[in-house]
Scaffold this motif. Structure first.
Motif, PDB file in Angstrom:
ATOM      1  N   GLY A  24       0.557 -10.747   6.340  1.00  0.00           N
ATOM      2  CA  GLY A  24       0.842  -9.891   7.485  1.00  0.00           C
ATOM      3  C   GLY A  24       0.949  -8.434   7.084  1.00  0.00           C
ATOM      4  N   PHE A  25       1.343  -8.188   5.830  1.00  0.00           N
ATOM      5  CA  PHE A  25       1.411  -6.822   5.289  1.00  0.00           C
ATOM      6  C   PHE A  25       0.100  -6.433   4.600  1.00  0.00           C
ATOM      7  CE2 PHE A  25       2.374  -3.580   2.171  1.00  0.00           C
ATOM      8  CZ  PHE A  25       3.164  -2.689   2.893  1.00  0.00           C
ATOM      9  N   THR A  26      -0.392  -7.305   3.737  1.00  0.00           N
ATOM     10  CA  THR A  26      -1.561  -6.934   2.925  1.00  0.00           C
ATOM     11  C   THR A  26      -2.843  -6.850   3.735  1.00  0.00           C
ATOM     12  OG1 THR A  26      -2.025  -9.244   2.317  1.00  0.00           O
ATOM     13  CG2 THR A  26      -0.538  -8.002   0.876  1.00  0.00           C
ATOM     14  N   SER A  27      -2.852  -7.431   4.941  1.00  0.00           N
ATOM     15  CA  SER A  27      -4.056  -7.368   5.777  1.00  0.00           C
ATOM     16  C   SER A  27      -4.240  -6.004   6.428  1.00  0.00           C
ATOM     17  CB  SER A  27      -3.985  -8.433   6.874  1.00  0.00           C
ATOM     18  OG  SER A  27      -2.872  -8.187   7.739  1.00  0.00           O
ATOM     19  N   GLN A  28      -3.194  -5.165   6.396  1.00  0.00           N
ATOM     20  CA  GLN A  28      -3.264  -3.859   7.050  1.00  0.00           C
ATOM     21  C   GLN A  28      -3.867  -2.805   6.105  1.00  0.00           C
ATOM     22  OE1 GLN A  28      -2.071  -3.703  10.538  1.00  0.00           O
ATOM     23  NE2 GLN A  28      -2.559  -5.767   9.841  1.00  0.00           N
ATOM     24  N   THR A  29      -4.632  -1.867   6.671  1.00  0.00           N
ATOM     25  CA  THR A  29      -5.241  -0.807   5.859  1.00  0.00           C
ATOM     26  C   THR A  29      -4.384   0.449   5.823  1.00  0.00           C
ATOM     27  OG1 THR A  29      -6.530  -0.076   7.772  1.00  0.00           O
ATOM     28  CG2 THR A  29      -7.573  -1.642   6.263  1.00  0.00           C
ATOM     29  N   GLY A  30      -3.254   0.415   6.488  1.00  0.00           N
ATOM     30  CA  GLY A  30      -2.294   1.512   6.463  1.00  0.00           C
ATOM     31  C   GLY A  30      -0.920   0.945   6.763  1.00  0.00           C
ATOM     32  N   PHE A  31       0.102   1.804   6.665  1.00  0.00           N
ATOM     33  CA  PHE A  31       1.460   1.342   6.970  1.00  0.00           C
ATOM     34  C   PHE A  31       1.633   1.387   8.484  1.00  0.00           C
ATOM     35  CE2 PHE A  31       6.086   1.362   7.243  1.00  0.00           C
ATOM     36  CZ  PHE A  31       6.408   0.360   6.341  1.00  0.00           C
ATOM     37  N   THR A  32       1.261   0.305   9.128  1.00  0.00           N
ATOM     38  CA  THR A  32       1.231   0.209  10.581  1.00  0.00           C
ATOM     39  C   THR A  32       2.519  -0.414  11.113  1.00  0.00           C
ATOM     40  OG1 THR A  32       0.231  -1.980  10.488  1.00  0.00           O
ATOM     41  CG2 THR A  32      -1.279  -0.093  10.503  1.00  0.00           C
ATOM     42  N   THR A  33       2.637  -0.422  12.447  1.00  0.00           N
ATOM     43  CA  THR A  33       3.789  -1.091  13.039  1.00  0.00           C
ATOM     44  C   THR A  33       3.784  -2.582  12.705  1.00  0.00           C
ATOM     45  OG1 THR A  33       2.508  -1.228  15.100  1.00  0.00           O
ATOM     46  CG2 THR A  33       4.097   0.565  14.907  1.00  0.00           C
ATOM     47  N   GLN A  34       2.604  -3.190  12.575  1.00  0.00           N
ATOM     48  CA  GLN A  34       2.582  -4.587  12.135  1.00  0.00           C
ATOM     49  C   GLN A  34       3.117  -4.714  10.724  1.00  0.00           C
ATOM     50  OE1 GLN A  34      -0.825  -7.272  12.700  1.00  0.00           O
ATOM     51  NE2 GLN A  34      -0.543  -8.004  10.594  1.00  0.00           N
ATOM     52  N   ALA A  35       2.741  -3.781   9.861  1.00  0.00           N
ATOM     53  CA  ALA A  35       3.198  -3.837   8.469  1.00  0.00           C
ATOM     54  C   ALA A  35       4.718  -3.823   8.380  1.00  0.00           C
ATOM     55  CB  ALA A  35       2.600  -2.683   7.674  1.00  0.00           C
ATOM     56  N   THR A  36       5.389  -3.110   9.306  1.00  0.00           N
ATOM     57  CA  THR A  36       6.853  -3.047   9.254  1.00  0.00           C
ATOM     58  C   THR A  36       7.470  -4.425   9.433  1.00  0.00           C
ATOM     59  OG1 THR A  36       7.072  -2.621  11.654  1.00  0.00           O
ATOM     60  CG2 THR A  36       6.837  -0.708  10.198  1.00  0.00           C
ATOM     61  N   ASN A  37       6.786  -5.320  10.149  1.00  0.00           N
ATOM     62  CA  ASN A  37       7.328  -6.656  10.392  1.00  0.00           C
ATOM     63  C   ASN A  37       7.228  -7.564   9.171  1.00  0.00           C
ATOM     64  OD1 ASN A  37       7.864  -6.077  13.152  1.00  0.00           O
ATOM     65  ND2 ASN A  37       5.716  -6.450  13.643  1.00  0.00           N
ATOM     66  N   TYR A  38       6.475  -7.120   8.153  1.00  0.00           N
ATOM     67  CA  TYR A  38       6.254  -7.929   6.946  1.00  0.00           C
ATOM     68  C   TYR A  38       6.521  -7.113   5.675  1.00  0.00           C
ATOM     69  CZ  TYR A  38       3.672 -10.989  10.181  1.00  0.00           C
ATOM     70  OH  TYR A  38       3.296 -11.799  11.224  1.00  0.00           O
ATOM     71  N   ASP A  39       7.343  -6.081   5.784  1.00  0.00           N
ATOM     72  CA  ASP A  39       7.499  -5.149   4.658  1.00  0.00           C
ATOM     73  C   ASP A  39       8.519  -5.649   3.641  1.00  0.00           C
ATOM     74  OD1 ASP A  39       7.048  -2.918   3.097  1.00  0.00           O
ATOM     75  OD2 ASP A  39       8.434  -1.648   4.229  1.00  0.00           O
ATOM     76  N   TRP A  40       8.194  -6.774   3.022  1.00  0.00           N
ATOM     77  CA  TRP A  40       8.995  -7.285   1.908  1.00  0.00           C
ATOM     78  C   TRP A  40       8.054  -7.715   0.790  1.00  0.00           C
ATOM     79  CZ3 TRP A  40       9.169  -9.911   6.746  1.00  0.00           C
ATOM     80  CH2 TRP A  40       8.320 -11.022   6.846  1.00  0.00           C
ATOM     81  N   GLY A  41       8.530  -7.646  -0.426  1.00  0.00           N
ATOM     82  CA  GLY A  41       7.724  -8.053  -1.573  1.00  0.00           C
ATOM     83  C   GLY A  41       8.619  -8.589  -2.663  1.00  0.00           C
ATOM     84  N   PHE A  42       8.080  -9.513  -3.442  1.00  0.00           N
ATOM     85  CA  PHE A  42       8.850 -10.140  -4.502  1.00  0.00           C
ATOM     86  C   PHE A  42       8.138  -9.935  -5.839  1.00  0.00           C
ATOM     87  CE2 PHE A  42       9.678 -12.380  -0.557  1.00  0.00           C
ATOM     88  CZ  PHE A  42      11.058 -12.455  -0.532  1.00  0.00           C
ATOM     89  N   ALA A  43       8.922  -9.606  -6.852  1.00  0.00           N
ATOM     90  CA  ALA A  43       8.389  -9.420  -8.201  1.00  0.00           C
ATOM     91  C   ALA A  43       8.961 -10.509  -9.103  1.00  0.00           C
ATOM     92  CB  ALA A  43       8.758  -8.040  -8.737  1.00  0.00           C
ATOM     93  N   ILE A  44       8.084 -11.209  -9.805  1.00  0.00           N
ATOM     94  CA  ILE A  44       8.506 -12.290 -10.689  1.00  0.00           C
ATOM     95  C   ILE A  44       8.747 -11.708 -12.076  1.00  0.00           C
ATOM     96  CG2 ILE A  44       7.796 -14.414 -11.844  1.00  0.00           C
ATOM     97  CD1 ILE A  44       6.505 -13.473  -8.383  1.00  0.00           C
ATOM     98  N   MET A  45       9.955 -11.913 -12.585  1.00  0.00           N
ATOM     99  CA  MET A  45      10.360 -11.355 -13.868  1.00  0.00           C
ATOM    100  C   MET A  45      10.542 -12.457 -14.904  1.00  0.00           C
ATOM    101  SD  MET A  45      10.766  -8.052 -13.294  1.00  0.00           S
ATOM    102  CE  MET A  45      10.660  -7.086 -11.787  1.00  0.00           C
ATOM    103  N   GLY A  46      10.025 -12.201 -16.092  1.00  0.00           N
ATOM    104  CA  GLY A  46      10.299 -13.083 -17.216  1.00  0.00           C
ATOM    105  C   GLY A  46      11.481 -12.557 -17.999  1.00  0.00           C
TER     106      GLY A  46
END
Length: 548
Positions: free
Chosen positions: A200-222
């Motif tokens: 829902g976030f990565t499908s957008q080509t800019g920081f759109t109102t749709q992107a705000t609804n999916y604006d979370w990300g996770f980083a996997i740490m070793g």
């Protein structure tokens, strides 16, 4: 491997105050034994990449990183990107005085230390060659071999370049020792082996109102930090609670490291108060309308059910509006958040959760069907192609004088079918097909045809002109068929009767014939011999006469 996982799990439980000092001593002793165990090649590779990223983030690069934030104008569907450099001056570290926090902070220094300080930090990353910084926090997970950092989607994935960020580094408890070097931090630094965002976030080509609804990300740490330990076992973690906020007025505590004015980027700042749905964004996100957090705070946690120094993470700092310095807004966590988090529990590579399965590129194959005779139609057959289905196909026909010779493109011959012409006679043809879809392109060239042959002529002759002495008669061959080029010879003849025996007229061998006195009362015919490279054909016209 089972022993290592159990050890890491025990260390995590200690961070949650579930084990005694005696049990911790056992953990420490076990750690010494583990240190003597051989390191697998996979672990060595991961450690090498970790060391590379830590070395990449020199003091100068850490200080040069700009905040990456987005601001909407009311009514706009796409936010403006805001980048802010860290000021040279740094604020001092506040003393830790337990239970002094406010339930209605608009942006104050967090002075109570504890888990809110140790498990919240800065994240540094690259978009291309540019250096950026956001905020992030450590999430609780059940995997003893990894830790997970939560931040904003726009801090793990760049919509403009359609790519995940690189050189992702987490610097926990930045406030306690903002020295701009991992070696001088309280705990050290950890690096990401994989990043996970939602489609829902990565499908957008800019920081759109749709992107705000999916604006979370996770980083996997070793493993990382000063002692090659798991992040969550070292600094602690917060549970994820996607249902922690359910209605306007729910109490939230938002944390981050803002570096745009009036903040410096060195201090952990928090806001607290009742949330409200953002009516400018169709009430699809939450807002803290009095929060003054600025650029650099993006990705910092919003906690529900907060007490003393911790809570459950139920949203995060995402975006602001240009119309007001106050106000920070974040996504409503939901089932999509859970799905993204669950993917982070097992991901080993950068992942866009919910993205359509990649379309495999086509693997082109082409052959030619049809008869290699002049004026016949040849067809390019790509039914033998494999891989993904092509969304478009282009063609180019070519020919050569020998089967193994150099083939030249035929001008304008770019369709799936090609009608042979006289120019192709004696030549060999091939066709190149290029198949394309969203997964890529593939080209293939057919085998050569057999040599193209011409069509033997079928002669036909008629006579036109006035049938009287001194008039000129003309032999017409327009009804002749066959491949070009056809050459003709002519023989005119006469007879006393229409159906009689015709005798050739001396020297009358051209396509025209001028009637003379000897032709008066006679009937004339013309015999035509048509010849091309495929054969010869003869035809005699109907009689013309009697000549007047």
């Amino acid at each position: 491997m089972a022993f290592l996982e159990k050890l890491a799990y025990l260390m995590k439980m200690r961070r949650s105050n579930r084990f005694s000092k005696f049990q911790v001593a056992l953990i420490a002793s076990a750690t010494i034994l583990v240190a003597l165990a051989p390191i697998s090649s996979a672990s060595a590779k991961g450690q090498s990449e970790h060391d590379r990223i830590v070395s990449y983030w020199s003091a100068s690069r850490l200080h040069a990183a700009k905040s990456l934030d987005y601001t909407f104008s009311p009514g706009s569907k796409v936010a403006k990107r805001i980048e802010t450099a860290q000021p040279s001056a740094k604020v001092g570290t506040a003393s830790i005085t337990p239970a002094t926090y406010s339930g209605a902070s608009t942006g104050q220094t967090w002075s109570d230390g504890g888990l809110a300080l140790s498990a919240t930090g800065k994240v540094f990353f690259n978009i291309g060659a540019s250096l950026y910084v956001c905020s992030g926090s450590v999430l609780t997970d059940s995997d003893a071999t990894r830790s997970i950092v939560l931040t904003a989607g726009h801090c793990v994935y760049d919509n403009a370049s359609r790519a995940f960020v690189t050189n992702f580094l987490f610097y926990p408890d930045y406030k306690s020792n903002p020295t701009q070097t991992c070696a001088s931090t309280t705990y050290g630094c950890w690096t990401a082996s994989a990043l996970v965002a939602n489609y829902g976030f990565t499908s957008q080509t800019g920081f759109t109102t749709q992107a705000t609804n999916y604006d979370w990300g996770f980083a996997i740490m070793g493993t990382g930090g000063k002692n090659s330990t798991q992040l969550d076992a070292t600094v602690g973690s917060f549970p994820l609670d996607v249902g922690g906020f359910t209605a306007n007025g729910n109490q939230a505590f938002a944390f981050g490291y803002p570096q745009a004015s009036p903040y410096s980027g060195s201090d952990l700042i928090y806001c607290s108060g009742g949330i409200a749905a953002d009516t400018l964004n169709n009430s699809s996100t939450w807002g803290l309308s009095t929060c003054t957090l600025t650029g650099g705070a993006s990705g910092g946690p919003w906690m529900s059910n907060f007490a003393t120094d911790r809570g459950s993470i139920s949203s995060l700092n995402s975006y602001k509006y240009t119309s007001s310095a106050n106000g920070m807004y974040g996504p409503k966590f939901n089932a999509n958040t859970t799905a993204t988090y669950n993917s982070a529990l097992t991901a080993t590579t950068n992942t866009s959760v919910g993205a359509p399965a990649p379309v495999p590129a086509p693997v082109a194959a082409v052959s030619i069907t049809g008869t290699t005779v002049d004026k016949s139609t040849l067809t390019a057959d790509t039914s033998g192609s494999t891989g993904g289905a092509a969304s478009s196909t282009t063609y180019q026909w070519s020919r050569a004088t020998t089967v193994g010779g150099s083939y030249s493109n035929i001008s304008g011959a770019t369709k799936s079918t090609y009608v042979l012409t006289s120019s192709d006679i004696g030549r060999y043809l091939k066709v190149k097909a290029t198949l394309t879809n969203t997964g890529g392109s593939s080209s293939a060239t057919s085998a050569a045809t057999s040599v193209v042959t011409g069509i033997a002529p079928v002669a036909c002759a008629t006579i036109s002109g006035t049938a009287s002495v001194n008039s000129t008669l003309t032999a017409s061959t327009s009804c002749t068929t066959g491949s070009s080029t056809i050459s003709y010879t002519y023989v005119w003849s006469r007879s006393a009767t229409s159906g009689g025996t015709y005798t050739p007229i001396s020297l009358a061998t051209k396509s025209t014939y001028k009637l003379v006195t000897a032709d008066r009362g006679q009937y004339l015919k013309v015999t035509v011999v048509a010849t091309n490279m495929a054969g010869t054909s003869t035809a005699t016209s109907a009689a013309k006469g009697p000549i007047a």
